[in-house]
Enzyme design. Sequence first.
Site, PDB file in Angstrom:
ATOM      1  N   ARG A 199      -1.561   5.698   0.102  1.00  0.00           N
ATOM      2  CA  ARG A 199      -2.065   5.907   1.439  1.00  0.00           C
ATOM      3  C   ARG A 199      -1.438   7.044   2.228  1.00  0.00           C
ATOM      4  O   ARG A 199      -2.084   7.639   3.076  1.00  0.00           O
ATOM      5  CB  ARG A 199      -1.908   4.632   2.242  1.00  0.00           C
ATOM      6  CG  ARG A 199      -3.135   3.779   2.087  1.00  0.00           C
ATOM      7  CD  ARG A 199      -3.051   2.684   3.059  1.00  0.00           C
ATOM      8  NE  ARG A 199      -4.341   2.067   3.286  1.00  0.00           N
ATOM      9  CZ  ARG A 199      -4.477   0.963   3.990  1.00  0.00           C
ATOM     10  NH1 ARG A 199      -3.417   0.384   4.498  1.00  0.00           N
ATOM     11  NH2 ARG A 199      -5.668   0.459   4.182  1.00  0.00           N
TER      12      ARG A 199
ATOM     13  N   ARG B 106       0.806  -1.220   0.000  1.00  0.00           N
ATOM     14  CA  ARG B 106       0.000   0.000   0.000  1.00  0.00           C
ATOM     15  C   ARG B 106       0.847   1.281   0.000  1.00  0.00           C
ATOM     16  O   ARG B 106       0.414   2.315   0.491  1.00  0.00           O
ATOM     17  CB  ARG B 106      -0.990   0.002   1.170  1.00  0.00           C
ATOM     18  CG  ARG B 106      -1.814  -1.273   1.295  1.00  0.00           C
ATOM     19  CD  ARG B 106      -2.704  -1.544   0.114  1.00  0.00           C
ATOM     20  NE  ARG B 106      -3.746  -0.569  -0.083  1.00  0.00           N
ATOM     21  CZ  ARG B 106      -4.963  -0.638   0.454  1.00  0.00           C
ATOM     22  NH1 ARG B 106      -5.281  -1.645   1.199  1.00  0.00           N
ATOM     23  NH2 ARG B 106      -5.857   0.280   0.213  1.00  0.00           N
TER      24      ARG B 106
ATOM     25  N   TYR C  83     -15.876  -9.676  -0.385  1.00  0.00           N
ATOM     26  CA  TYR C  83     -16.489  -8.401  -0.791  1.00  0.00           C
ATOM     27  C   TYR C  83     -17.734  -8.627  -1.653  1.00  0.00           C
ATOM     28  O   TYR C  83     -18.708  -7.883  -1.563  1.00  0.00           O
ATOM     29  CB  TYR C  83     -15.466  -7.516  -1.522  1.00  0.00           C
ATOM     30  CG  TYR C  83     -14.448  -6.940  -0.552  1.00  0.00           C
ATOM     31  CD1 TYR C  83     -14.786  -5.869   0.277  1.00  0.00           C
ATOM     32  CD2 TYR C  83     -13.186  -7.491  -0.426  1.00  0.00           C
ATOM     33  CE1 TYR C  83     -13.880  -5.360   1.193  1.00  0.00           C
ATOM     34  CE2 TYR C  83     -12.266  -6.987   0.491  1.00  0.00           C
ATOM     35  CZ  TYR C  83     -12.616  -5.921   1.292  1.00  0.00           C
ATOM     36  OH  TYR C  83     -11.735  -5.428   2.210  1.00  0.00           O
TER      37      TYR C  83
ATOM     38  N   ARG D  99      -5.241  13.006  -6.026  1.00  0.00           N
ATOM     39  CA  ARG D  99      -6.547  12.436  -5.683  1.00  0.00           C
ATOM     40  C   ARG D  99      -7.608  13.533  -5.558  1.00  0.00           C
ATOM     41  O   ARG D  99      -8.731  13.369  -6.020  1.00  0.00           O
ATOM     42  CB  ARG D  99      -6.360  11.672  -4.373  1.00  0.00           C
ATOM     43  CG  ARG D  99      -7.571  11.145  -3.711  1.00  0.00           C
ATOM     44  CD  ARG D  99      -8.059   9.889  -4.373  1.00  0.00           C
ATOM     45  NE  ARG D  99      -9.037   9.281  -3.497  1.00  0.00           N
ATOM     46  CZ  ARG D  99     -10.240   9.793  -3.242  1.00  0.00           C
ATOM     47  NH1 ARG D  99     -10.601  10.900  -3.825  1.00  0.00           N
ATOM     48  NH2 ARG D  99     -11.056   9.189  -2.418  1.00  0.00           N
TER      49      ARG D  99
ATOM     50  N   ASP E  66      -6.841  -1.384  -7.627  1.00  0.00           N
ATOM     51  CA  ASP E  66      -7.451  -1.974  -6.433  1.00  0.00           C
ATOM     52  C   ASP E  66      -7.858  -3.404  -6.741  1.00  0.00           C
ATOM     53  O   ASP E  66      -8.135  -3.743  -7.896  1.00  0.00           O
ATOM     54  CB  ASP E  66      -8.669  -1.167  -5.974  1.00  0.00           C
ATOM     55  CG  ASP E  66      -8.982  -1.461  -4.511  1.00  0.00           C
ATOM     56  OD1 ASP E  66      -8.404  -0.798  -3.642  1.00  0.00           O
ATOM     57  OD2 ASP E  66      -9.771  -2.386  -4.249  1.00  0.00           O
TER      58      ASP E  66
END
Length: 342
Positions: free
Chosen positions: A28, A24, A152, A37, A74
């Site tokens: 992050r 990650r 998920y 972003r 992702d």
Amino acid sequence: MKNDLLLKAARGENINRYPVWLMRQAGRILPEYRAVRNSLDGFKSLVKNPDLCCEVTIQPVDILDVDAAIIFSDILVVPEAMGLNYEMIEKKGPWFEKTIRSEFDFKKLDSNIDINDRLGYVFEAIKKTKKELNQRVPLIGFAGAPWTIFCYMVDGQGSKTFSESRKLLYQNPILAHDLLNEITNTTIQYLKGQIHNGVDIVQIFDSWAGILPKNQYEEFSMPYLEKICNAINEVPKTIFCKGAFSSIKNICLLNCETVGLDWTMNIPVVRTIVGEKKTLQGNLDPCLLYASSKNIEKETQKLLDSLSSKRHILNLGHGVYPDTNPENVKTFIKTIKNYEIN
Ligand code: CP3
């Protein structure tokens, strides 16, 4: 390649220092990521923008000096490609409008999808990133393990227990296997697409491995990991099964080069199991990076001193936490880069 330490370590070739990267690392923690972003209207706009994915993938290489880049994307792009759209809700995480709880739901998934059509935006990002990296460091591709993706797709959002997913294993194991098989087939095509477009190594994240009892982990996750490992032979593979220490002996028998370890796992014990047959990756506690720089150096040094084999890739035991100070990450990385083997 200018710096191919990660690939050498993965293949068990001779190295004079240990390679390091962070799970990650892209996204992050860096303010430079936040800036990119915030220029868009959401996470998914970024994931589907190959130019900006390329930019944020390379940021940690420039800023943190890691030995590898991991493509910004992702694991949830796979369920979306299969027909389950997700949203990434600010401060809450992923959310799926539709879930798979019955045969009826399962039959509504898209079958025989064209992977280039559905996930071409990831392949485009990989192609651009490879070009832009200009052979500085290897590019890591990745996917979620079928069991983690299943969690998920069935629960429809993050959860501490994933009890809908676990319920399905007891109430309809046949449907569970059917769904896991579909996810596995899509994942294999997806990984092959990533490799075709330039990734140098792949990692499978089984983030929710640790919520199953050993017998269920070995029935509902491991056979699918095995199928993926046996289907991918073009590049080295890393399998990271977070929390699955009770199955570690069997995980170590998978057809992969590297086994990722979380911070609760014991490196010397796993080294005794694998001998020199596998590379291990990990496993400092992500919370160590909240400590003082003196303690980060000390604990990192201690781990380095304890390694009895060169077949090791330094990393944390899970993804770097979002509120980690990048300066502390730099201290961790510098300590590893200054450490000479022997
Ligand atoms: O390693 C990297 O930095 C590459 C990019 C990457 C992301 N997600 C980007 C991301 C990788 C490798 C992942 C994997 C991933 N995604 C996993 C497996 C690894 C793990 O941490 O266990 C899982 C379980 C997910 C699912 C997911 N994606 C969740 C639960 C969330 C929300 C909470 C969180 O982790 O931040 C995401 C969102 C996400 N994926 C973000 C990023 C940079 C944050 C989104 C934002 O910018 O708002």
